[in-house]
Design an enzyme around this catalytic site. Structure first.
Site, mmCIF file in Angstrom:
data_model
loop_
_atom_site.group_PDB
_atom_site.id
_atom_site.type_symbol
_atom_site.label_atom_id
_atom_site.label_comp_id
_atom_site.label_asym_id
_atom_site.label_seq_id
_atom_site.Cartn_x
_atom_site.Cartn_y
_atom_site.Cartn_z
ATOM 1 N N TYR A 9 0.828 -1.221 0.000
ATOM 2 C CA TYR A 9 0.000 0.000 0.000
ATOM 3 C C TYR A 9 0.858 1.266 0.000
ATOM 4 O O TYR A 9 0.354 2.351 -0.232
ATOM 5 C CB TYR A 9 -0.945 0.058 1.220
ATOM 6 C CG TYR A 9 -1.832 -1.144 1.427
ATOM 7 C CD1 TYR A 9 -2.032 -2.090 0.425
ATOM 8 C CD2 TYR A 9 -2.487 -1.341 2.641
ATOM 9 C CE1 TYR A 9 -2.831 -3.200 0.626
ATOM 10 C CE2 TYR A 9 -3.293 -2.446 2.852
ATOM 11 C CZ TYR A 9 -3.451 -3.375 1.843
ATOM 12 O OH TYR A 9 -4.236 -4.456 2.059
ATOM 13 N N GLY A 49 -17.722 -3.368 0.021
ATOM 14 C CA GLY A 49 -17.860 -3.372 -1.440
ATOM 15 C C GLY A 49 -16.668 -2.781 -2.162
ATOM 16 O O GLY A 49 -16.756 -2.472 -3.358
#
Ligand SMILES: NC(=O)c1ccc[n+]([C@@H]2O[C@H](COP(=O)([O-])OP(=O)(O)OC[C@H]3O[C@@H](n4cnc5c(N)ncnc54)[C@H](OP(=O)(O)O)[C@@H]3O)[C@@H](O)[C@H]2O)c1
Length: 392
Positions: free
Chosen positions: A55, A155
Protein backbone atom coordinates in the site's frame (compact mmCIF):
# COMPACT_ATOMS: atom_id res chain seq x y z
CA UNK A 1 -8.29 -0.98 25.79
CA UNK A 2 -11.45 0.64 24.55
CA UNK A 3 -14.67 -0.91 25.80
CA UNK A 4 -16.30 -0.20 22.42
CA UNK A 5 -14.38 -3.14 21.03
CA UNK A 6 -15.65 -6.55 20.37
CA UNK A 7 -12.81 -9.06 20.17
CA UNK A 8 -12.30 -12.40 18.49
CA UNK A 9 -9.90 -14.85 20.11
CA UNK A 10 -7.06 -16.19 17.99
CA UNK A 11 -5.74 -19.74 18.35
CA UNK A 12 -2.43 -18.43 19.77
CA UNK A 13 -4.25 -16.78 22.68
CA UNK A 14 -4.19 -13.20 21.39
CA UNK A 15 -7.37 -11.24 20.76
CA UNK A 16 -8.09 -9.31 17.57
CA UNK A 17 -10.59 -6.41 17.54
CA UNK A 18 -13.53 -7.50 15.38
CA UNK A 19 -13.52 -4.24 13.42
CA UNK A 20 -10.36 -3.14 11.64
CA UNK A 21 -9.39 0.04 9.78
CA UNK A 22 -8.30 -0.42 6.15
CA UNK A 23 -5.46 1.80 4.88
CA UNK A 24 -5.23 0.93 1.20
CA UNK A 25 -5.95 4.01 -0.95
CA UNK A 26 -5.69 5.04 -4.59
CA UNK A 27 -2.28 6.40 -5.63
CA UNK A 28 -3.65 9.81 -6.61
CA UNK A 29 -4.71 10.56 -3.02
CA UNK A 30 -1.79 12.12 -1.09
CA UNK A 31 -0.22 9.98 1.63
CA UNK A 32 -0.79 12.76 4.17
CA UNK A 33 -4.51 11.83 4.01
CA UNK A 34 -3.57 8.45 5.49
CA UNK A 35 -1.94 10.06 8.53
CA UNK A 36 -5.01 12.18 9.13
CA UNK A 37 -7.52 9.35 8.64
CA UNK A 38 -5.55 6.87 10.78
CA UNK A 39 -5.42 9.39 13.62
CA UNK A 40 -9.18 9.93 13.36
CA UNK A 41 -9.71 6.17 13.40
CA UNK A 42 -7.60 5.73 16.56
CA UNK A 43 -9.34 8.67 18.24
CA UNK A 44 -12.71 7.17 17.33
CA UNK A 45 -11.67 3.98 19.12
CA UNK A 46 -10.50 1.71 16.28
CA UNK A 47 -7.50 -0.26 17.54
CA UNK A 48 -7.07 -2.76 14.72
CA UNK A 49 -5.24 -1.26 11.75
CA UNK A 50 -4.60 -3.16 8.55
CA UNK A 51 -1.72 -2.31 6.25
CA UNK A 52 0.79 -3.87 3.84
CA UNK A 53 4.10 -2.96 2.23
CA UNK A 54 2.26 -2.91 -1.09
CA UNK A 55 0.00 0.00 0.00
CA UNK A 56 3.10 2.24 0.35
CA UNK A 57 1.67 3.99 3.40
CA UNK A 58 3.28 2.04 6.25
CA UNK A 59 5.38 5.04 7.16
CA UNK A 60 2.33 7.31 7.37
CA UNK A 61 0.36 4.76 9.38
CA UNK A 62 3.35 4.44 11.72
CA UNK A 63 3.53 8.22 12.15
CA UNK A 64 -0.17 8.36 13.01
CA UNK A 65 0.11 5.52 15.55
CA UNK A 66 3.19 7.09 17.17
CA UNK A 67 1.50 10.46 17.43
CA UNK A 68 -1.58 8.93 19.09
CA UNK A 69 0.67 7.06 21.52
CA UNK A 70 2.59 10.27 22.25
CA UNK A 71 -0.56 12.27 23.04
CA UNK A 72 -1.82 9.51 25.35
CA UNK A 73 -4.84 8.42 23.24
CA UNK A 74 -3.63 4.79 23.11
CA UNK A 75 -0.86 2.55 24.33
CA UNK A 76 1.22 0.57 21.84
CA UNK A 77 0.02 -2.72 23.31
CA UNK A 78 -3.60 -1.76 22.59
CA UNK A 79 -2.97 -1.44 18.86
CA UNK A 80 -3.40 -4.55 16.76
CA UNK A 81 -1.42 -3.78 13.59
CA UNK A 82 -1.56 -6.26 10.73
CA UNK A 83 0.98 -6.39 7.99
CA UNK A 84 2.22 -9.40 6.13
CA UNK A 85 4.58 -11.20 8.62
CA UNK A 86 6.73 -14.32 8.64
CA UNK A 87 7.91 -16.87 11.24
CA UNK A 88 11.27 -15.16 11.80
CA UNK A 89 9.51 -11.97 12.92
CA UNK A 90 7.59 -13.91 15.54
CA UNK A 91 10.77 -15.63 16.72
CA UNK A 92 12.41 -12.21 17.10
CA UNK A 93 9.42 -10.95 19.08
CA UNK A 94 8.53 -8.46 16.33
CA UNK A 95 5.17 -10.05 15.56
CA UNK A 96 2.65 -11.51 17.98
CA UNK A 97 0.59 -13.56 15.57
CA UNK A 98 0.98 -14.88 12.04
CA UNK A 99 -1.86 -14.83 9.55
CA UNK A 100 -2.38 -15.49 5.85
CA UNK A 101 -4.00 -13.51 3.09
CA UNK A 102 -5.91 -14.66 0.01
CA UNK A 103 -5.45 -18.34 0.80
CA UNK A 104 -8.10 -20.78 -0.37
CA UNK A 105 -8.95 -24.04 1.45
CA UNK A 106 -6.40 -26.08 -0.50
CA UNK A 107 -3.59 -23.60 0.09
CA UNK A 108 -4.42 -23.38 3.79
CA UNK A 109 -4.41 -27.17 4.01
CA UNK A 110 -0.94 -27.19 2.43
CA UNK A 111 0.35 -24.72 5.01
CA UNK A 112 -1.19 -26.62 7.91
CA UNK A 113 0.38 -29.88 6.67
CA UNK A 114 3.76 -28.29 5.96
CA UNK A 115 6.50 -30.37 7.65
CA UNK A 116 8.24 -28.37 10.37
CA UNK A 117 5.48 -25.72 10.59
CA UNK A 118 6.18 -23.83 13.80
CA UNK A 119 3.37 -21.31 13.95
CA UNK A 120 -0.06 -22.21 12.74
CA UNK A 121 -1.69 -19.26 10.94
CA UNK A 122 -4.28 -17.66 13.20
CA UNK A 123 -6.22 -15.79 10.52
CA UNK A 124 -6.79 -15.58 6.79
CA UNK A 125 -7.63 -12.24 5.20
CA UNK A 126 -9.73 -12.56 2.06
CA UNK A 127 -12.26 -10.62 0.02
CA UNK A 128 -15.56 -11.25 1.75
CA UNK A 129 -18.86 -9.39 1.60
CA UNK A 130 -22.56 -9.95 1.02
CA UNK A 131 -21.97 -10.67 -2.70
CA UNK A 132 -19.15 -13.10 -1.98
CA UNK A 133 -19.72 -14.46 1.50
CA UNK A 134 -16.99 -17.14 1.42
CA UNK A 135 -19.23 -19.59 3.25
CA UNK A 136 -17.18 -22.67 2.32
CA UNK A 137 -13.86 -21.04 3.24
CA UNK A 138 -15.37 -19.69 6.48
CA UNK A 139 -16.58 -23.16 7.49
CA UNK A 140 -13.17 -24.58 6.69
CA UNK A 141 -11.36 -21.84 8.65
CA UNK A 142 -13.65 -22.33 11.65
CA UNK A 143 -12.96 -26.08 11.58
CA UNK A 144 -9.21 -25.31 11.73
CA UNK A 145 -9.50 -22.55 14.36
CA UNK A 146 -8.47 -19.88 11.87
CA UNK A 147 -10.24 -16.51 12.04
CA UNK A 148 -11.46 -15.16 8.73
CA UNK A 149 -10.76 -11.45 8.18
CA UNK A 150 -12.94 -9.78 5.54
CA UNK A 151 -11.62 -7.10 3.21
CA UNK A 152 -13.84 -5.36 0.71
CA UNK A 153 -16.58 -5.79 3.33
CA UNK A 154 -18.14 -2.49 2.22
CA UNK A 155 -17.86 -3.37 -1.44
CA UNK A 156 -14.29 -2.09 -1.98
CA UNK A 157 -13.21 1.39 -3.09
CA UNK A 158 -14.19 0.46 -6.67
CA UNK A 159 -10.78 1.52 -7.97
CA UNK A 160 -10.94 1.44 -11.79
CA UNK A 161 -7.90 -0.78 -12.23
CA UNK A 162 -9.40 -3.52 -10.01
CA UNK A 163 -13.18 -3.23 -10.31
CA UNK A 164 -15.48 -3.42 -13.33
CA UNK A 165 -17.27 -0.07 -13.00
CA UNK A 166 -20.52 -1.53 -14.37
CA UNK A 167 -20.79 -4.08 -11.55
CA UNK A 168 -23.48 -3.36 -8.91
CA UNK A 169 -22.54 -1.03 -6.05
CA UNK A 170 -22.78 -3.15 -2.91
CA UNK A 171 -23.88 -0.38 -0.54
CA UNK A 172 -26.75 0.46 -2.94
CA UNK A 173 -28.11 -3.08 -2.77
CA UNK A 174 -31.90 -2.97 -2.27
CA UNK A 175 -32.00 -5.85 0.25
CA UNK A 176 -29.30 -4.14 2.28
CA UNK A 177 -31.28 -0.91 1.96
CA UNK A 178 -34.43 -2.59 3.33
CA UNK A 179 -32.51 -4.07 6.27
CA UNK A 180 -30.90 -0.69 6.95
CA UNK A 181 -34.34 0.95 7.00
CA UNK A 182 -35.77 -1.77 9.23
CA UNK A 183 -32.93 -1.54 11.78
CA UNK A 184 -32.51 2.24 11.45
CA UNK A 185 -28.83 1.85 10.53
CA UNK A 186 -26.83 2.65 7.40
CA UNK A 187 -26.19 -0.08 4.80
CA UNK A 188 -22.47 0.12 5.77
CA UNK A 189 -23.26 -0.75 9.39
CA UNK A 190 -25.53 -3.61 8.34
CA UNK A 191 -22.78 -5.18 6.18
CA UNK A 192 -20.18 -4.83 8.95
CA UNK A 193 -22.55 -6.23 11.54
CA UNK A 194 -23.32 -9.16 9.23
CA UNK A 195 -19.65 -10.15 9.34
CA UNK A 196 -19.27 -9.75 13.10
CA UNK A 197 -22.37 -11.83 13.70
CA UNK A 198 -20.94 -14.76 11.73
CA UNK A 199 -17.66 -14.59 13.65
CA UNK A 200 -15.74 -12.78 10.90
CA UNK A 201 -13.40 -9.86 11.63
CA UNK A 202 -14.26 -7.01 9.25
CA UNK A 203 -12.04 -4.31 7.79
CA UNK A 204 -13.53 -0.99 6.78
CA UNK A 205 -11.63 1.60 4.81
CA UNK A 206 -12.51 5.28 4.69
CA UNK A 207 -10.71 8.60 4.57
CA UNK A 208 -13.81 10.52 5.70
CA UNK A 209 -14.18 11.44 9.36
CA UNK A 210 -17.95 10.94 9.44
CA UNK A 211 -17.67 7.48 7.88
CA UNK A 212 -14.81 6.39 10.16
CA UNK A 213 -16.82 7.50 13.19
CA UNK A 214 -19.89 5.77 11.89
CA UNK A 215 -18.11 2.48 11.25
CA UNK A 216 -16.93 2.12 14.86
CA UNK A 217 -20.59 2.21 15.86
CA UNK A 218 -21.14 -1.17 14.21
CA UNK A 219 -23.97 -2.12 16.47
CA UNK A 220 -23.11 -4.39 19.30
CA UNK A 221 -26.20 -6.26 20.23
CA UNK A 222 -28.03 -4.98 23.27
CA UNK A 223 -27.11 -8.20 25.08
CA UNK A 224 -23.39 -7.79 24.38
CA UNK A 225 -23.47 -4.18 25.53
CA UNK A 226 -25.50 -4.90 28.67
CA UNK A 227 -23.32 -7.89 29.59
CA UNK A 228 -20.19 -5.76 29.25
CA UNK A 229 -21.70 -3.06 31.46
CA UNK A 230 -22.68 -5.73 33.99
CA UNK A 231 -19.14 -7.16 34.12
CA UNK A 232 -17.66 -3.65 34.40
CA UNK A 233 -20.09 -2.91 37.22
CA UNK A 234 -18.92 -6.02 39.07
CA UNK A 235 -21.35 -8.81 38.12
CA UNK A 236 -19.54 -12.15 38.04
CA UNK A 237 -22.47 -14.56 37.74
CA UNK A 238 -23.98 -14.51 34.26
CA UNK A 239 -27.00 -16.60 33.45
CA UNK A 240 -27.99 -17.63 29.95
CA UNK A 241 -29.48 -20.55 28.03
CA UNK A 242 -29.40 -22.08 24.58
CA UNK A 243 -33.08 -21.18 24.32
CA UNK A 244 -32.41 -17.45 24.71
CA UNK A 245 -30.37 -17.55 21.49
CA UNK A 246 -27.90 -14.94 22.78
CA UNK A 247 -25.11 -17.17 24.08
CA UNK A 248 -22.85 -15.98 21.27
CA UNK A 249 -23.46 -12.32 22.21
CA UNK A 250 -22.89 -13.06 25.90
CA UNK A 251 -19.70 -14.94 24.98
CA UNK A 252 -18.45 -11.98 22.94
CA UNK A 253 -18.96 -9.66 25.91
CA UNK A 254 -17.20 -12.00 28.35
CA UNK A 255 -14.26 -12.50 25.99
CA UNK A 256 -13.96 -8.81 25.41
CA UNK A 257 -13.90 -8.09 29.14
CA UNK A 258 -11.27 -10.80 29.62
CA UNK A 259 -9.24 -9.31 26.76
CA UNK A 260 -9.24 -5.81 28.22
CA UNK A 261 -8.20 -7.09 31.63
CA UNK A 262 -11.44 -6.34 33.51
CA UNK A 263 -11.89 -9.98 34.59
CA UNK A 264 -10.21 -13.34 34.41
CA UNK A 265 -12.13 -16.29 32.96
CA UNK A 266 -11.96 -18.09 36.29
CA UNK A 267 -13.73 -15.19 37.99
CA UNK A 268 -16.83 -15.54 35.81
CA UNK A 269 -19.51 -17.97 36.95
CA UNK A 270 -21.47 -18.70 33.78
CA UNK A 271 -24.68 -20.69 34.02
CA UNK A 272 -26.37 -22.04 30.93
CA UNK A 273 -29.06 -24.54 30.08
CA UNK A 274 -28.15 -26.57 27.01
CA UNK A 275 -30.88 -27.12 24.45
CA UNK A 276 -32.03 -30.68 23.85
CA UNK A 277 -30.25 -30.37 20.49
CA UNK A 278 -26.96 -30.42 22.38
CA UNK A 279 -27.67 -33.39 24.66
CA UNK A 280 -25.89 -36.69 24.03
CA UNK A 281 -28.09 -39.22 22.24
CA UNK A 282 -28.08 -43.03 22.06
CA UNK A 283 -27.87 -44.97 18.79
CA UNK A 284 -31.63 -44.56 18.26
CA UNK A 285 -31.40 -40.79 18.56
CA UNK A 286 -32.99 -40.81 22.03
CA UNK A 287 -31.61 -38.28 24.49
CA UNK A 288 -29.53 -40.11 27.13
CA UNK A 289 -29.93 -37.58 29.93
CA UNK A 290 -32.70 -35.18 30.57
CA UNK A 291 -32.21 -31.69 31.90
CA UNK A 292 -32.89 -32.89 35.46
CA UNK A 293 -29.78 -35.09 35.47
CA UNK A 294 -27.65 -32.23 34.23
CA UNK A 295 -28.75 -29.61 36.76
CA UNK A 296 -26.15 -28.50 39.28
CA UNK A 297 -28.34 -25.89 40.95
CA UNK A 298 -32.08 -25.45 41.05
CA UNK A 299 -33.16 -22.36 39.13
CA UNK A 300 -36.83 -21.51 39.50
CA UNK A 301 -39.18 -18.56 39.32
CA UNK A 302 -38.98 -17.02 42.75
CA UNK A 303 -40.02 -13.57 43.98
CA UNK A 304 -42.10 -11.94 46.70
CA UNK A 305 -45.37 -13.11 45.04
CA UNK A 306 -44.10 -16.68 44.68
CA UNK A 307 -41.52 -17.13 47.39
CA UNK A 308 -41.08 -20.91 46.90
CA UNK A 309 -40.86 -21.41 50.66
CA UNK A 310 -41.58 -25.15 50.57
CA UNK A 311 -39.16 -25.80 47.71
CA UNK A 312 -36.49 -23.66 49.38
CA UNK A 313 -36.75 -25.64 52.63
CA UNK A 314 -36.55 -28.88 50.67
CA UNK A 315 -33.52 -27.68 48.66
CA UNK A 316 -31.76 -26.56 51.83
CA UNK A 317 -32.39 -29.96 53.42
CA UNK A 318 -30.76 -31.62 50.39
CA UNK A 319 -27.90 -29.12 50.16
CA UNK A 320 -29.11 -27.76 46.82
CA UNK A 321 -28.75 -24.05 46.12
CA UNK A 322 -31.88 -22.36 44.90
CA UNK A 323 -31.43 -19.74 42.17
CA UNK A 324 -34.26 -17.23 41.74
CA UNK A 325 -35.26 -15.97 38.32
CA UNK A 326 -37.84 -13.23 37.72
CA UNK A 327 -36.92 -11.88 41.14
CA UNK A 328 -37.78 -8.37 39.92
CA UNK A 329 -41.12 -9.46 38.54
CA UNK A 330 -40.04 -10.58 35.04
CA UNK A 331 -39.78 -8.50 31.85
CA UNK A 332 -43.57 -8.89 31.55
CA UNK A 333 -43.27 -10.25 28.04
CA UNK A 334 -46.81 -10.46 26.60
CA UNK A 335 -46.13 -14.01 25.48
CA UNK A 336 -45.71 -15.23 29.08
CA UNK A 337 -47.33 -12.72 31.43
CA UNK A 338 -50.96 -11.71 31.85
CA UNK A 339 -50.67 -7.95 31.38
CA UNK A 340 -53.41 -7.28 33.93
CA UNK A 341 -51.46 -8.99 36.75
CA UNK A 342 -49.96 -6.65 39.37
CA UNK A 343 -46.52 -5.13 38.64
CA UNK A 344 -44.23 -6.52 41.34
CA UNK A 345 -41.97 -3.47 41.64
CA UNK A 346 -45.05 -1.26 42.17
CA UNK A 347 -46.12 -3.35 45.15
CA UNK A 348 -47.11 -1.02 48.04
CA UNK A 349 -45.46 -3.11 50.78
CA UNK A 350 -42.23 -3.20 48.77
CA UNK A 351 -42.62 0.55 48.25
CA UNK A 352 -43.00 1.15 51.98
CA UNK A 353 -39.91 -0.97 52.75
CA UNK A 354 -37.96 0.85 50.06
CA UNK A 355 -38.88 4.18 51.63
CA UNK A 356 -37.99 2.97 55.12
CA UNK A 357 -34.58 1.66 54.06
CA UNK A 358 -33.89 4.45 51.54
CA UNK A 359 -33.39 1.92 48.76
CA UNK A 360 -35.25 1.22 45.52
CA UNK A 361 -37.95 -1.51 45.43
CA UNK A 362 -35.64 -3.50 43.11
CA UNK A 363 -32.86 -3.54 45.69
CA UNK A 364 -35.31 -4.59 48.42
CA UNK A 365 -36.59 -7.44 46.23
CA UNK A 366 -33.03 -8.64 45.49
CA UNK A 367 -31.85 -8.27 49.07
CA UNK A 368 -34.83 -10.34 50.28
CA UNK A 369 -33.53 -13.30 48.28
CA UNK A 370 -29.92 -12.98 49.40
CA UNK A 371 -31.01 -12.77 53.03
CA UNK A 372 -32.84 -16.09 52.78
CA UNK A 373 -29.83 -17.81 51.16
CA UNK A 374 -31.16 -17.69 47.61
CA UNK A 375 -28.91 -16.82 44.66
CA UNK A 376 -30.70 -14.14 42.69
CA UNK A 377 -30.64 -13.16 39.00
CA UNK A 378 -31.46 -9.65 37.78
CA UNK A 379 -31.96 -8.73 34.12
CA UNK A 380 -31.69 -5.25 32.62
CA UNK A 381 -30.49 -3.55 29.45
CA UNK A 382 -30.21 -0.18 31.19
CA UNK A 383 -26.82 0.93 32.47
CA UNK A 384 -28.31 2.79 35.46
CA UNK A 385 -30.31 -0.27 36.55
CA UNK A 386 -27.43 -2.70 36.07
CA UNK A 387 -25.21 -0.46 38.19
CA UNK A 388 -27.90 -0.15 40.81
CA UNK A 389 -28.56 -3.88 41.07
CA UNK A 390 -24.93 -4.68 41.89
CA UNK A 391 -25.30 -2.46 44.98
CA UNK A 392 -27.53 -5.04 46.68
N1 LIG B 1 -5.05 -8.69 1.74
C1 LIG B 1 -5.47 -8.19 0.60
O1 LIG B 1 -5.19 -8.71 -0.49
C2 LIG B 1 -6.34 -6.96 0.63
C3 LIG B 1 -6.99 -6.57 -0.55
C4 LIG B 1 -7.83 -5.46 -0.50
C5 LIG B 1 -7.99 -4.76 0.68
N2 LIG B 1 -7.32 -5.14 1.80
C6 LIG B 1 -7.46 -4.36 3.09
O2 LIG B 1 -8.86 -4.22 3.40
C7 LIG B 1 -9.17 -2.83 3.56
C8 LIG B 1 -10.65 -2.57 3.22
O3 LIG B 1 -11.00 -2.95 1.89
P1 LIG B 1 -11.21 -1.89 0.71
O4 LIG B 1 -10.18 -0.81 0.83
O5 LIG B 1 -11.31 -2.65 -0.55
O6 LIG B 1 -12.57 -1.16 0.96
P2 LIG B 1 -13.93 -1.33 1.79
O7 LIG B 1 -13.63 -1.19 3.22
O8 LIG B 1 -14.70 -2.50 1.33
O9 LIG B 1 -14.74 -0.07 1.23
C9 LIG B 1 -14.25 1.19 1.34
C10 LIG B 1 -15.30 2.12 0.73
O10 LIG B 1 -16.46 2.11 1.55
C11 LIG B 1 -16.93 3.45 1.70
N3 LIG B 1 -17.35 3.60 3.09
C12 LIG B 1 -16.61 3.41 4.22
N4 LIG B 1 -17.37 3.64 5.32
C13 LIG B 1 -18.60 4.01 4.88
C14 LIG B 1 -19.81 4.39 5.52
N5 LIG B 1 -19.91 4.43 6.86
N6 LIG B 1 -20.87 4.70 4.75
C15 LIG B 1 -20.80 4.67 3.40
N7 LIG B 1 -19.69 4.31 2.73
C16 LIG B 1 -18.60 3.99 3.46
C17 LIG B 1 -15.77 4.38 1.36
O11 LIG B 1 -16.34 5.33 0.51
P3 LIG B 1 -15.91 6.87 0.43
O12 LIG B 1 -15.35 7.01 -0.90
O13 LIG B 1 -17.22 7.55 0.60
O14 LIG B 1 -14.96 7.15 1.56
C18 LIG B 1 -14.77 3.50 0.62
O15 LIG B 1 -14.78 3.80 -0.75
C19 LIG B 1 -8.14 -2.13 2.67
O16 LIG B 1 -8.06 -0.74 2.89
C20 LIG B 1 -6.92 -2.92 3.01
O17 LIG B 1 -6.40 -2.51 4.29
C21 LIG B 1 -6.52 -6.23 1.80
Amino acid sequence: MNSKHQYVELSDGHFIPALGFGTYKPEEIPNSKTIEATKIAIEAGIHHIDCAYFYQVEEEVGLAIRSKIADGTVKREDIFYTTKAIEKCKDAGLAKSIGMSNFNCRQLEMILNKPGLRYKPVCNQVECHVYHNQKKLLDFCKSKDIVLVAYGALGTQRIKKWVDQSSPVLLDDPVLGDLAKKHKRSPALITLRYQLQRGVVALAQSLKENEIKENIQVPNSKTTEATKIAIEAGFRHIDSAYFYQVEEEVGLAIRSKIADGTVKREDIFYTSKPGEELFPKDENGKIIYDSVDLCAVWEVECHIYLNQRKLLDFCKSKDIVLVAYSALGTQRDKQWVDQSSPVLLDDPVLGALAKKHKRSPALIALRYQLQRGVVVLAQSFKESEIKENIQV
